[in-house]
Design an enzyme around this catalytic site. Structure first.
Site, PDB file in Angstrom:
ATOM      1  N   ASP A 266       0.875  -1.160   0.000  1.00 58.01           N
ATOM      2  CA  ASP A 266       0.000   0.000   0.000  1.00 58.01           C
ATOM      3  C   ASP A 266       0.922   1.223   0.000  1.00 58.01           C
ATOM      4  O   ASP A 266       2.105   1.110   0.322  1.00 58.01           O
ATOM      5  CB  ASP A 266      -0.938  -0.011   1.220  1.00 58.01           C
ATOM      6  CG  ASP A 266      -2.145   0.908   0.989  1.00 58.01           C
ATOM      7  OD1 ASP A 266      -3.180   0.714   1.644  1.00 58.01           O
ATOM      8  OD2 ASP A 266      -2.041   1.797   0.110  1.00 58.01           O
TER       9      ASP A 266
HETATM   10  C1  GLC Z   1      -4.328   4.381  -0.285  1.00 57.37           C
HETATM   11  C2  GLC Z   1      -5.216   3.168  -0.090  1.00 57.37           C
HETATM   12  C3  GLC Z   1      -5.104   2.165  -1.207  1.00 57.37           C
HETATM   13  C4  GLC Z   1      -4.843   2.911  -2.510  1.00 57.37           C
HETATM   14  C5  GLC Z   1      -3.458   3.505  -2.395  1.00 57.37           C
HETATM   15  C6  GLC Z   1      -3.120   4.361  -3.625  1.00 57.37           C
HETATM   16  O1  GLC Z   1      -3.788   4.810   0.923  1.00 57.37           O
HETATM   17  O2  GLC Z   1      -5.092   2.485   1.151  1.00 57.37           O
HETATM   18  O3  GLC Z   1      -6.329   1.428  -1.257  1.00 57.37           O
HETATM   19  O4  GLC Z   1      -4.914   2.015  -3.607  1.00 57.37           O
HETATM   20  O5  GLC Z   1      -3.273   4.265  -1.221  1.00 57.37           O
HETATM   21  O6  GLC Z   1      -3.939   5.479  -3.655  1.00 57.37           O
END
Ligand code: GLC
Length: 745
Positions: A266
């Site tokens: 993430d």
């Molecule tokens: C965010 C989310 C994730 C997302 C990523 C990119 O914090 O937790 O679901 O795909 O970052 O935006």
């Protein structure tokens, strides 16, 4: 199967010797070479720096390719409901493109509420076409975290409280996306069931609960859906960060499940170099630049798996064993996506996608209550329909966090009703209440100014005045994807309606005898005002065509068949979470992390309410139709089944009402005599069947020992204990129409 294989082999030899021109050039560039051959050939040609380069981001949403070899960079994009508008290279700020207004598909909880695998495949194919058209290689979705608490800010992005439903519904979506040469990235792996302190929260979960509740949907996505990537979650599980959690990534995902794809962190989820290198992380994204905009332009070289990794390799701290595994997986994903054999170009914002969004959303709308068949609306020429509530007009494709979208248009509920009745009836709108009047969410502008400084008293008086002579009053309220109202990184504080909506409902109920309440939300909303409404509809964040989808159901153009993917309690306290320790967790003096203890174990959602005999307001699997169905002749094909055999359970379902419609026949398993405590029932099958008025169909389920098993920690595996079992067949978890006993030998 053997005969078919021989035929296809012969066909292959024939075609190979006749039509295929001999490919001149390196194997990895040969689209007809086997993926694994291409992977090995490309790997052998790469330098150490090129290999390390592929394992980290080079911008906000891209990770490196190998320019020297003509291997493209990998483009990642949010999100589960549509293709996020382009952002700047290294910022969250909008890039301001004018060609990236997408189709917003329904929130995944809306898809889950359809209980329709065909709809899920249609969804995946449609959103996959949009990702392909926008030249994206990894779609950062779908999310399948279980709705452990109704308060979780991201329930709207997930597929409800039951692992079997989530697993059955996520797999077709994954297949549909990947048919387009785009990798689905199933998230957030795993036990990431709250937004409170999501980056510093350690989920303490016993093995049985992990395997029975929190892993099955991910396992299905990998083994049935064939997912090409998985996203590690921000939180920790049993003391280790999930973006480099050895047990989850190396032992279970890549070991037991045989996952051959890519693990993406993430954004900002990777924290420790050595763990990231050794525990199965393949691509590090968003470190330091996870929304904090703290990135210096060269921060990508400082990533945990960038220069520190290269340094460790050169000093002999690491061999290339882990590195080659990461790069093989990334190359495999590239040869499945951007360098796939059959180039296709997808489609974007086309009528078929808008129609798909409308059909999927309508199929998930849940009719909770329909006293005196007040629905579908029966509107005479010149009738007056009063629509009350901010959610009737508020843009909902924005908000919610990283899944927010920029669209060319969005049909809201008011417009949907005007489209349906505009020329026949007078459809007027009054505000009713003021909720969130932000004009921008996560840097996407709403284009709306909902400012209204009038007092609640004035707003209610206006609504009551308009409602007095109306033929129908339709209140459209609920949550709205703003902070603490179904929104990433913020959980809700309770399960009731915010913004004083109940006062408006109470007042309108006094002046209308055809009073419909539509609750639009992505998570359970308790309804103490239930008796005030003649009809209650659970609507969702339905995407670009949301208003038309809702109107299709209210007008009867679509006979509702949605079923709740989560339980709706009378109040939050009725649920399984009784202590701070369980939620939101506790942080002891000196402890860097919040500890969230899943003490309720497997007793999540209806598993809790049913097993502890706690009444709920609306049950998991509940949903009414404009017709009704009767079940008969439920039976088991035989009295007993062997451990290595299967058992067929069948039931006749008849549409005994006036109109055609879908019924979702649900199969739950009960294990009344077990060596351990088991939930009163567990969903193990469902079939959506379309029946014309008066028509009967036989629905048959085939179950095996796996469907009867619990996770036996002592054994370290699944265990179906011989003895009596019951197949509970019903129209919801609380409406069991037949109980069929049988024995497992
Ligand atoms: C965010 C989310 C994730 C997302 C990523 C990119 O914090 O937790 O679901 O795909 O970052 O935006």
């Amino acid at each position: 199967m053997k005969r078919i294989m021989i035929l296809s082999a012969a066909a292959f030899v024939l075609s190979a010797c006749c039509s295929q021109p001999k490919f001149e050039g390196p194997v990895y560039l040969n689209p007809n070479a086997h993926v694994e051959e291409r992977v090995e050939d490309a790997l052998a040609r790469m330098t150490l720096e090129e290999k390390v380069g592929m394992t980290t981001a080079q911008s906000k949403f891209s990770s490196r390719g190998v320019p020297r070899l003509g291997i493209p960079e990998v483009w990642h994009t949010d999100g589960p409901h549509g293709i996020r508008p382009e952002v700047l290279w290294d910022e969250w700020d909008q890039a301001g493109w004018t060609n990236d207004s997408c189709t917003a598909f329904p929130a995944l909880v809306n898809l889950a509420a359809t209980w329709d695998k065909e709809m899920s495949l249609l969804y995946g194919r449609s959103i996959g076409e949009e990702a392909r058209y926008r030249k994206k290689d990894i779609l950062l979705g779908p999310g399948v975290n279980i709705c452990r608490t109704p308060l979780n800010g991201r329930n709207f992005e997930y597929m409800g409280e039951d692992p079997f439903l989530a697993g059955a519904m996520v797999s077709p979506y994954v297949k549909g996306v990947q048919e387009n040469g785009v990798a689905a990235c199933v998230k957030h792996y795993a036990v990431n069931n709250q937004e409170f302190q999501r980056t510093q929260s350690n989920s303490v979960v016993d093995d049985r609960t992990l395997h029975e509740i929190y892993l099955p949907a991910f396992k299905a996505a990998v083994q049935e859906g064939g997912a090409w990537s998985i996203m590690g979650s921000y939180n920790l599980y049993n003391g280790q960060y999930n973006c480099h959690n050895k047990k989850l990534l190396v032992d279970i995902l890549k070991g037991d499940w045989g996952f051959d794809g890519v693990v993406v962190s993430d954004w900002g989820g990777c924290r420790v170099s050595e763990e990231a290198i050794l525990n199965g992380l393949d691509i590090e994204m968003g470190t330091w630049t996870n929304g904090l905009r703290g990135a210096a332009s060269d921060s990508y070289r400082n990533y945990h798996m960038a220069d520190p990794y290269l340094k460790g390799l050169r000093e002999g701290k690491y061999t290339t064993k882990e590195l080659d595994d990461k790069v093989r997986r990334i190359l495999r994903l590239i040869f499945r996506t951007s360098m796939r054999p059959e180039p296709n170009y997808g489609r974007f914002v086309c009528p078929e996608h808008y129609q798909a969004a409308r059909e999927i959303s309508a199929a998930g709308v849940v009719l909770l209550k329909n006293e005196d068949n007040v629905l579908p609306l029966k509107v005479a020429e010149g009738a007056k329909i009063v629509v009350v509530g901010e959610n009737a007009v508020k843009k909902m494709v924005v908000g919610g966090g990283s899944s927010n979208l920029k669209t060319a248009y969005e049909v809201n509920p008011l417009e949907g009703l005007q489209n349906a009745f505009g020329d026949k009836a007078e459809v007027v709108w009054v505000r009713g209440y003021v909720g969130d009047t932000s004009t921008s969410y996560n840097m996407v502008d709403t284009g709306q100014d909902l400012t209204d400084n009038r007092s609640p008293e004035v707003l209610i008086a206006e609504a009551v005045e308009a409602a007095k002579d109306a033929d129908y009053v339709i209140f459209v309220g609920g949550l709205n994807k703003s902070a603490h109202q179904d929104n990433e990184s913020t959980d809700r504080y309770d399960t009731f309606l915010p913004y004083g909506q109940q006062d408006v409902i109470d007042a309108l109920a006094e002046v209308s005898d055809k009073f419909v309440v539509v609750n639009i939300s992505g998570s359970p909303v308790s309804m103490p005002w239930e008796d005030k409404a003649d009809a209650i509809v659970q609507g969702w964040y339905g995407g670009t065509e949301s208003g038309n989808a809702l109107a299709d159901v209210l007008t009867g153009k679509v006979n509702p068949s949605g079923r709740l993917p989560f339980s709706i309690p009378f109040k939050y306290e009725d649920g399984p979470i009784k202590t701070e320790r369980q939620y939101p967790g506790i942080k002891e003096e000196g402890d860097q992390f919040w500890q969230t203890h899943y003490d309720e174990g497997v007793y999540v959602g209806y598993r809790w309410y049913d097993s502890k005999n706690v009444p709920v307001q609306w049950a998991f699997g509940h949903g009414l139709s404009y017709t009704s169905f009767e079940y008969s002749d439920a039976k088991a094909a035989k009295a007993s089944m062997k451990a290595d055999g299967t058992m067929k359970i069948s039931v006749n379902v008849k549409n005994v009402g006036e109109c055609d419609g879908h019924e979702i026949v649900q199969l739950y398993i009960a294990d009344p005599v077990a060596s351990i405590d088991r939930p009163a029932k567990e969903l193990k099958g469902f079939e959506k069947v379309y029946l014309k008025a008066g028509e009967t169909a036989m629905v048959t389920f085939e179950i095996d020992a796996a469907d009867l098993s619990f996770y036996d920690v002592a054994k370290g595996g699944w265990n179906a204990e011989p003895g009596e079992f019951q197949a509970l067949i019903g129209s919801s978890s609380a409406d069991i129409r037949a109980t069929v006993p049988f024995e497992l030998k």
